[in-house]
Design an enzyme around this catalytic site. Structure first.
Site, PDB file in Angstrom:
ATOM      1  CB  ILE A  23      37.284 -26.725  31.643  1.00  0.00           C
ATOM      2  CG1 ILE A  23      37.001 -27.142  30.188  1.00  0.00           C
ATOM      3  CG2 ILE A  23      35.985 -26.592  32.426  1.00  0.00           C
ATOM      4  CD1 ILE A  23      36.405 -28.545  30.046  1.00  0.00           C
ATOM      5  CG  ASN A  96      38.550 -28.417  36.053  1.00  0.00           C
ATOM      6  OD1 ASN A  96      37.863 -28.608  35.051  1.00  0.00           O
ATOM      7  ND2 ASN A  96      39.855 -28.125  35.979  1.00  0.00           N
ATOM      8  CB  SER A 149      33.665 -37.006  30.739  1.00  0.00           C
ATOM      9  OG  SER A 149      33.747 -37.189  29.332  1.00  0.00           O
ATOM     10  CE1 TYR A 164      39.160 -37.883  30.983  1.00  0.00           C
ATOM     11  CE2 TYR A 164      37.403 -38.557  29.503  1.00  0.00           C
ATOM     12  CZ  TYR A 164      38.004 -37.594  30.287  1.00  0.00           C
ATOM     13  OH  TYR A 164      37.448 -36.350  30.390  1.00  0.00           O
ATOM     14  CE  LYS A 168      36.885 -37.055  33.712  1.00  0.00           C
ATOM     15  NZ  LYS A 168      37.032 -35.918  34.631  1.00  0.00           N
TER      16      LYS A 168
HETATM   17  N1  LIG Z   1      38.147 -30.632  27.215  1.00  0.00           N
HETATM   18  C1  LIG Z   1      37.124 -31.473  27.057  1.00  0.00           C
HETATM   19  O1  LIG Z   1      36.619 -31.642  25.955  1.00  0.00           O
HETATM   20  C2  LIG Z   1      36.589 -32.221  28.254  1.00  0.00           C
HETATM   21  C3  LIG Z   1      35.434 -33.002  28.073  1.00  0.00           C
HETATM   22  C4  LIG Z   1      34.915 -33.682  29.154  1.00  0.00           C
HETATM   23  C5  LIG Z   1      35.517 -33.596  30.386  1.00  0.00           C
HETATM   24  N2  LIG Z   1      36.654 -32.846  30.538  1.00  0.00           N
HETATM   25  C6  LIG Z   1      37.243 -32.781  31.879  1.00  0.00           C
HETATM   26  O2  LIG Z   1      37.438 -31.429  32.215  1.00  0.00           O
HETATM   27  C7  LIG Z   1      38.516 -31.319  33.156  1.00  0.00           C
HETATM   28  C8  LIG Z   1      39.459 -30.223  32.715  1.00  0.00           C
HETATM   29  O3  LIG Z   1      40.070 -30.631  31.510  1.00  0.00           O
HETATM   30  P1  LIG Z   1      40.580 -29.620  30.384  1.00  0.00           P
HETATM   31  O4  LIG Z   1      39.945 -30.013  29.137  1.00  0.00           O
HETATM   32  O5  LIG Z   1      40.488 -28.224  30.861  1.00  0.00           O
HETATM   33  O6  LIG Z   1      42.096 -30.105  30.273  1.00  0.00           O
HETATM   34  P2  LIG Z   1      43.489 -29.412  30.605  1.00  0.00           P
HETATM   35  O7  LIG Z   1      44.485 -30.475  30.385  1.00  0.00           O
HETATM   36  O8  LIG Z   1      43.623 -28.127  29.902  1.00  0.00           O
HETATM   37  O9  LIG Z   1      43.345 -29.081  32.159  1.00  0.00           O
HETATM   38  C9  LIG Z   1      43.465 -30.074  33.144  1.00  0.00           C
HETATM   39  C10 LIG Z   1      43.852 -29.392  34.434  1.00  0.00           C
HETATM   40  O10 LIG Z   1      44.050 -30.388  35.450  1.00  0.00           O
HETATM   41  C11 LIG Z   1      45.298 -30.152  36.075  1.00  0.00           C
HETATM   42  N3  LIG Z   1      45.884 -31.385  36.588  1.00  0.00           N
HETATM   43  C12 LIG Z   1      46.414 -32.414  35.881  1.00  0.00           C
HETATM   44  N4  LIG Z   1      46.905 -33.340  36.715  1.00  0.00           N
HETATM   45  C13 LIG Z   1      46.670 -32.899  37.971  1.00  0.00           C
HETATM   46  C14 LIG Z   1      46.940 -33.391  39.253  1.00  0.00           C
HETATM   47  N5  LIG Z   1      47.581 -34.549  39.425  1.00  0.00           N
HETATM   48  N6  LIG Z   1      46.546 -32.679  40.331  1.00  0.00           N
HETATM   49  C15 LIG Z   1      45.923 -31.494  40.169  1.00  0.00           C
HETATM   50  N7  LIG Z   1      45.657 -30.938  38.978  1.00  0.00           N
HETATM   51  C16 LIG Z   1      46.026 -31.649  37.895  1.00  0.00           C
HETATM   52  C17 LIG Z   1      46.168 -29.548  34.990  1.00  0.00           C
HETATM   53  O11 LIG Z   1      47.248 -28.847  35.543  1.00  0.00           O
HETATM   54  C18 LIG Z   1      45.182 -28.643  34.283  1.00  0.00           C
HETATM   55  O12 LIG Z   1      45.077 -27.406  34.940  1.00  0.00           O
HETATM   56  C19 LIG Z   1      39.112 -32.707  33.263  1.00  0.00           C
HETATM   57  O13 LIG Z   1      38.624 -33.369  34.415  1.00  0.00           O
HETATM   58  C20 LIG Z   1      38.608 -33.406  32.004  1.00  0.00           C
HETATM   59  O14 LIG Z   1      38.559 -34.792  32.150  1.00  0.00           O
HETATM   60  C21 LIG Z   1      37.187 -32.156  29.493  1.00  0.00           C
END
Ligand SMILES: NC(=O)c1ccc[n+]([C@@H]2O[C@H](COP(=O)([O-])OP(=O)(O)OC[C@H]3O[C@@H](n4cnc5c(N)ncnc54)[C@H](O)[C@@H]3O)[C@@H](O)[C@H]2O)c1
Length: 256
Positions: A23, A96, A149, A164, A168
Site C-alpha cells: 500500500i 503507512n 485498520s 495487531y 491499530k
Molecule cells: N493489506 C491490508 O489488507 C491492510 C489492511 C489494513 C491495514 N493495513 C496496513 O497497511 C500498512 C501497509 O501494509 P501492507 O499491506 O502494504 O503490507 P506490506 O507488508 O506489503 O508493507 C508493509 C511496509 O512496511 C514496511 N515496514 C515493516 N517494518 C518496518 C519498520 N520497522 N520500519 C519501517 N518500515 C517497516 C515494510 O518494509 C513494507 O514496506 C500497514 O500499516 C498495515 O497494517 C493493511
C-alpha cells in the site's frame, strides 16, 4: 481556483513510511502523480532508493529514497533532517509502515514479538508524528495521515491478531487526540482504515482468503492502488476542513 485544483499537490513535500512495496508504494506513487515531491522510505536504503527511482521514472516526480526503521527514534529524526536538507520542508506525512506476523493465541505469544509490534505499529507512528509536528507547527500547516485498520473496530478473524488490533486501536486514539492538539497550529491529522488489500501482508493468510471474501459485500479484495484517492484527498486542500477523521475503505466489510 477550480475545485479539482484543490486535489493537486504541486510544490508539496510528502514522506510515506514503508513505501518500497504494498500500500505504501502504491499510494506514494499516487502522491507523485498528484504533483508532490515524495520521499520513499524502507528498512534498507537499497529498497527505498529502488522504489523512489521507479516512481520517478513512471511519474516524472521528484523523489528520494531513504532508510528508516520507524521504531528507532534516531532513524526517524535522521529521516526528517535529511528530508528538510533535501527539500526544505515536510508538508505531508503518511505513516503507512506496519507489520502483522502470523500470530498465536494470546496465552502463547512471545513478549518480544508483542513489543516489536507495538514499537513498529504504534510507537513508530508517534515518533514520526513528533518530528513532522515540529516542522509543520513552525510553519502553521501540514497534513498527517495515519494508517489504521478495520481491526481497530471489529473482531477481524479467523486469524489471530490480538496485538495487531490493539496497535491499530492505539493509532485511532492517537489520531483523534493529536488532531485536537495540532489543529490550532494549522496541522490536520486523519487516519485511514483499510479492509483487505492484496499485499504481501494479506497474502500470508491464504487459508483465510475464502472466509474474508464471503464477508466482503463488494465480493473482492482491493488493489493497493485503490487507496491512493483517499490519501491524496487527505493530503490535499480538498480536505481542508477535515481533521480527526477516520476514512474506512473496506468494500463494505465492517457493515455487518
Ligand atoms: N493489506 C491490508 O489488507 C491492510 C489492511 C489494513 C491495514 N493495513 C496496513 O497497511 C500498512 C501497509 O501494509 P501492507 O499491506 O502494504 O503490507 P506490506 O507488508 O506489503 O508493507 C508493509 C511496509 O512496511 C514496511 N515496514 C515493516 N517494518 C518496518 C519498520 N520497522 N520500519 C519501517 N518500515 C517497516 C515494510 O518494509 C513494507 O514496506 C500497514 O500499516 C498495515 O497494517 C493493511
Amino acid at each position: 481556483m477550480g475545485y479539482l485544483d484543490r486535489f493537486k499537490l504541486d510544490g508539496k513535500v510528502a514522506i510515506v513510511t514503508g513505501s518500497s512495496r504494498g500500500i505504501g508504494n502504491a499510494t506514494a506513487t499516487g502522491l507523485c502523480e498528484a504533483g508532490a515531491a515524495v520521499v520513499f522510505t524502507a528498512t534498507t536504503l537499497e529498497s527505498a532508493q529502488a522504489a523512489a527511482a521507479a516512481a520517478a521514472e513512471k511519474t516524472g516526480a521528484k523523489t528520494l529514497g531513504l532508510k528508516c526503521c520507524v521504531e528507532d527514534v534516531e532513524d526517524v529524526k535522521k529521516l526528517f533532517r535529511d528530508v528538510v536538507n533535501a527539500f526544505g520542508t515536510v508538508d505531508i506525512l503518511f505513516n503507512n509502515a506496519g507489520i502483522a506476523n502470523i500470530a498465536d493465541d494470546l496465552v502463547k505469544l512471545d513478549p518480544a514479538d508483542i513489543r516489536h509490534h507495538v514499537d513498529v505499529n504504534l510507537n513508530g507512528v508517534i515518533y514520526c508524528c513528533q518530528e513532522a509536528a515540529k516542522i509543520m507547527l513552525a510553519k502553521g500547516s501540514g497534513s498527517i495521515i495515519n494508517m489504521c485498520s478495520m481491526s481497530a473496530h471489529i473482531y477481524n478473524g479467523p486469524q489471530k491478531a490480538t496485538y495487531y488490533a490493539a496497535t491499530k486501536g492505539g493509532v485511532l486514539s492517537l489520531t483523534r487526540t493529536l488532531a485536537c492538539e495540532l489543529a490550532p497550529g494549522g496541522v490536520r491529522v486523519n487516519c485511514i482504515s483499510p479492509g483487505y488489500h492484496m499485499t504481501e501482508m494479506a497474502k500470508q493468510w491464504t487459508d483465510c482468503h475464502p472466509i474474508w471474501l464471503e464477508r466482503i459485500p463488494m465480493g473482492r479484495f482491493a488493489d493497493p492502488y485503490e487507496l491512493s484517492g483517499t490519501v491524496i484527498y487527505l493530503a490535499s486542500d480538498a480536505s481542508s476542513y477535515v481533521t480527526g477523521a477516520e476514512i474506512v475503505v473496506d468494500g463494505g466489510y465492517t457493515l455487518y
